[in-house]
Design a protein around this motif. Structure first.
Motif, PDB file in Angstrom:
ATOM      1  N   ALA A  44       0.847  -1.201   0.000  1.00  0.00           N
ATOM      2  CA  ALA A  44       0.000   0.000   0.000  1.00  0.00           C
ATOM      3  C   ALA A  44       0.877   1.244   0.000  1.00  0.00           C
ATOM      4  O   ALA A  44       2.030   1.207   0.443  1.00  0.00           O
ATOM      5  N   PRO A  45       0.352   2.364  -0.489  1.00  0.00           N
ATOM      6  CA  PRO A  45       1.124   3.613  -0.432  1.00  0.00           C
ATOM      7  C   PRO A  45       1.498   3.961   1.007  1.00  0.00           C
ATOM      8  O   PRO A  45       0.761   3.638   1.956  1.00  0.00           O
ATOM      9  N   LEU A  46       2.628   4.626   1.169  1.00  0.00           N
ATOM     10  CA  LEU A  46       3.063   5.051   2.506  1.00  0.00           C
ATOM     11  C   LEU A  46       2.170   6.171   3.002  1.00  0.00           C
ATOM     12  O   LEU A  46       1.617   6.942   2.214  1.00  0.00           O
ATOM     13  N   PRO A  47       2.032   6.309   4.328  1.00  0.00           N
ATOM     14  CA  PRO A  47       1.293   7.447   4.870  1.00  0.00           C
ATOM     15  C   PRO A  47       1.943   8.755   4.410  1.00  0.00           C
ATOM     16  O   PRO A  47       3.152   8.809   4.156  1.00  0.00           O
ATOM     17  N   GLN A  48       1.153   9.799   4.327  1.00  0.00           N
ATOM     18  CA  GLN A  48       1.652  11.102   3.882  1.00  0.00           C
ATOM     19  C   GLN A  48       2.173  11.908   5.068  1.00  0.00           C
ATOM     20  O   GLN A  48       1.506  11.993   6.102  1.00  0.00           O
ATOM     21  N   GLY A  49       3.347  12.486   4.956  1.00  0.00           N
ATOM     22  CA  GLY A  49       3.882  13.401   5.954  1.00  0.00           C
ATOM     23  C   GLY A  49       4.705  12.712   7.025  1.00  0.00           C
ATOM     24  O   GLY A  49       4.567  11.515   7.299  1.00  0.00           O
ATOM     25  N   ILE A  50       5.559  13.509   7.642  1.00  0.00           N
ATOM     26  CA  ILE A  50       6.488  12.973   8.646  1.00  0.00           C
ATOM     27  C   ILE A  50       5.761  12.450   9.881  1.00  0.00           C
ATOM     28  O   ILE A  50       6.150  11.427  10.440  1.00  0.00           O
ATOM     29  N   GLU A  51       4.705  13.134  10.323  1.00  0.00           N
ATOM     30  CA  GLU A  51       4.006  12.676  11.522  1.00  0.00           C
ATOM     31  C   GLU A  51       3.378  11.306  11.297  1.00  0.00           C
ATOM     32  O   GLU A  51       3.553  10.393  12.103  1.00  0.00           O
ATOM     33  N   ALA A  52       2.649  11.155  10.198  1.00  0.00           N
ATOM     34  CA  ALA A  52       1.981   9.880   9.919  1.00  0.00           C
ATOM     35  C   ALA A  52       2.992   8.765   9.684  1.00  0.00           C
ATOM     36  O   ALA A  52       2.801   7.632  10.151  1.00  0.00           O
ATOM     37  N   GLN A  53       4.077   9.067   8.982  1.00  0.00           N
ATOM     38  CA  GLN A  53       5.087   8.032   8.760  1.00  0.00           C
ATOM     39  C   GLN A  53       5.787   7.650  10.060  1.00  0.00           C
ATOM     40  O   GLN A  53       6.048   6.468  10.303  1.00  0.00           O
ATOM     41  N   THR A  54       6.073   8.631  10.913  1.00  0.00           N
ATOM     42  CA  THR A  54       6.718   8.320  12.200  1.00  0.00           C
ATOM     43  C   THR A  54       5.802   7.462  13.053  1.00  0.00           C
ATOM     44  O   THR A  54       6.243   6.478  13.671  1.00  0.00           O
ATOM     45  N   GLU A  55       4.533   7.784  13.101  1.00  0.00           N
ATOM     46  CA  GLU A  55       3.584   6.976  13.883  1.00  0.00           C
ATOM     47  C   GLU A  55       3.531   5.545  13.369  1.00  0.00           C
ATOM     48  O   GLU A  55       3.502   4.592  14.149  1.00  0.00           O
ATOM     49  N   ARG A  56       3.543   5.363  12.047  1.00  0.00           N
ATOM     50  CA  ARG A  56       3.521   4.013  11.470  1.00  0.00           C
ATOM     51  C   ARG A  56       4.802   3.261  11.805  1.00  0.00           C
ATOM     52  O   ARG A  56       4.773   2.066  12.130  1.00  0.00           O
ATOM     53  N   VAL A  57       5.947   3.938  11.722  1.00  0.00           N
ATOM     54  CA  VAL A  57       7.220   3.305  12.073  1.00  0.00           C
ATOM     55  C   VAL A  57       7.193   2.860  13.533  1.00  0.00           C
ATOM     56  O   VAL A  57       7.596   1.732  13.861  1.00  0.00           O
ATOM     57  N   ILE A  58       6.723   3.718  14.428  1.00  0.00           N
ATOM     58  CA  ILE A  58       6.653   3.355  15.850  1.00  0.00           C
ATOM     59  C   ILE A  58       5.725   2.161  16.051  1.00  0.00           C
ATOM     60  O   ILE A  58       6.037   1.246  16.826  1.00  0.00           O
ATOM     61  N   GLU A  59       4.594   2.131  15.359  1.00  0.00           N
ATOM     62  CA  GLU A  59       3.698   0.968  15.466  1.00  0.00           C
ATOM     63  C   GLU A  59       4.412  -0.299  15.003  1.00  0.00           C
ATOM     64  O   GLU A  59       4.272  -1.352  15.633  1.00  0.00           O
ATOM     65  N   ASN A  60       5.189  -0.212  13.937  1.00  0.00           N
ATOM     66  CA  ASN A  60       5.935  -1.378  13.463  1.00  0.00           C
ATOM     67  C   ASN A  60       6.996  -1.812  14.472  1.00  0.00           C
ATOM     68  O   ASN A  60       7.198  -3.007  14.707  1.00  0.00           O
ATOM     69  N   LEU A  61       7.671  -0.843  15.078  1.00  0.00           N
ATOM     70  CA  LEU A  61       8.654  -1.182  16.112  1.00  0.00           C
ATOM     71  C   LEU A  61       7.975  -1.842  17.306  1.00  0.00           C
ATOM     72  O   LEU A  61       8.517  -2.792  17.889  1.00  0.00           O
ATOM     73  N   LYS A  62       6.794  -1.380  17.667  1.00  0.00           N
ATOM     74  CA  LYS A  62       6.049  -1.996  18.774  1.00  0.00           C
ATOM     75  C   LYS A  62       5.662  -3.441  18.446  1.00  0.00           C
ATOM     76  O   LYS A  62       5.694  -4.306  19.321  1.00  0.00           O
ATOM     77  N   VAL A  63       5.320  -3.707  17.178  1.00  0.00           N
ATOM     78  CA  VAL A  63       5.004  -5.083  16.766  1.00  0.00           C
ATOM     79  C   VAL A  63       6.235  -5.968  16.928  1.00  0.00           C
ATOM     80  O   VAL A  63       6.153  -7.072  17.470  1.00  0.00           O
ATOM     81  N   VAL A  64       7.377  -5.481  16.478  1.00  0.00           N
ATOM     82  CA  VAL A  64       8.608  -6.269  16.592  1.00  0.00           C
ATOM     83  C   VAL A  64       8.955  -6.491  18.059  1.00  0.00           C
ATOM     84  O   VAL A  64       9.199  -7.624  18.490  1.00  0.00           O
TER      85      VAL A  64
END
Length: 131
Positions: A44-64
Motif C-alpha cells: 500500500a502507499p506510505l502514509p503522507q507526511g512525517i508525523e503519519a510516517q513516524t507513527e507508522r514506524v513506531i507501530e511497526n517497532l512496537k510489533v517487533v
C-alpha cells in the motif's frame, strides 16, 4: 557471552531487505530499522507526511518488540534517519515524547540522509534491554 538469537516476527512488517527483525544477545536487543509500511498491506502507499510516517514506524517497532515480549519502555537507544532533515526535524521532535513515559526518553541520534528504502521519509532502529 551467549550466541545471538535471530528474531523474525511473523506478524511484523515484511522485510525490505535480507535481515532479521531483531537480534538478541545477553539481554540486549538490536531492532532493525523499520519503515512506514503497513504489515497488513505491505504494498500500500506510505502514509503522507512525517508525523503519519513516524507513527507508522513506531507501530511497526512496537510489533517487533511485542513479538519478543518487550515494549517501548525497554528501549535504551534510538537512531532516526530523516530524508528531509531541515523540514521534518522540528515536527519529529514535537511528536517523539508522546511515544514514551514522561521523563523516560531513550538516548537518541537523528541523522539526515539522502534516501531511504521504499521512498520513506523516516526510518528508526532501536536498542532495547530485557529487564
Amino acid at each position: 557471552m551467549s550466541m545471538p538469537v535471530h528474531h523474525l516476527i511473523a506478524s511484523g512488517p515484511r522485510p525490505v531487505a535480507p535481515f532479521s527483525h531483531a537480534v538478541e544477545v545477553d539481554g540486549w536487543v538490536f531492532v532493525t530499522g523499520q519503515m512506514p509500511t503497513d504489515p497488513e498491506a505491505p504494498d500500500a502507499p506510505l502514509p503522507q507526511g512525517i508525523e503519519a510516517q513516524t507513527e507508522r514506524v513506531i507501530e511497526n517497532l512496537k510489533v517487533v518488540l511485542g513479538g519478543i515480549g518487550l515494549g517501548l519502555e525497554n528501549v535504551t537507544m534510538a537512531r532516526i534517519y530523516l530524508t528531509q532533515f531541515e523540514r521534518d526535524y522540528a515536527a519529529l521532535n514535537a511528536l517523539w515524547p508522546s511515544f514514551f513515559e514522561a521523563g523516560k526518553l531513550p538516548a537518541r541520534t537523528t541523522v539526515g540522509v539522502t534516501a531511504l528504502a521504499v521512498g520513506a521519509l523516516v526510518e528508526i532502529d532501536l536498542v532495547a534491554r530485557r529487564p
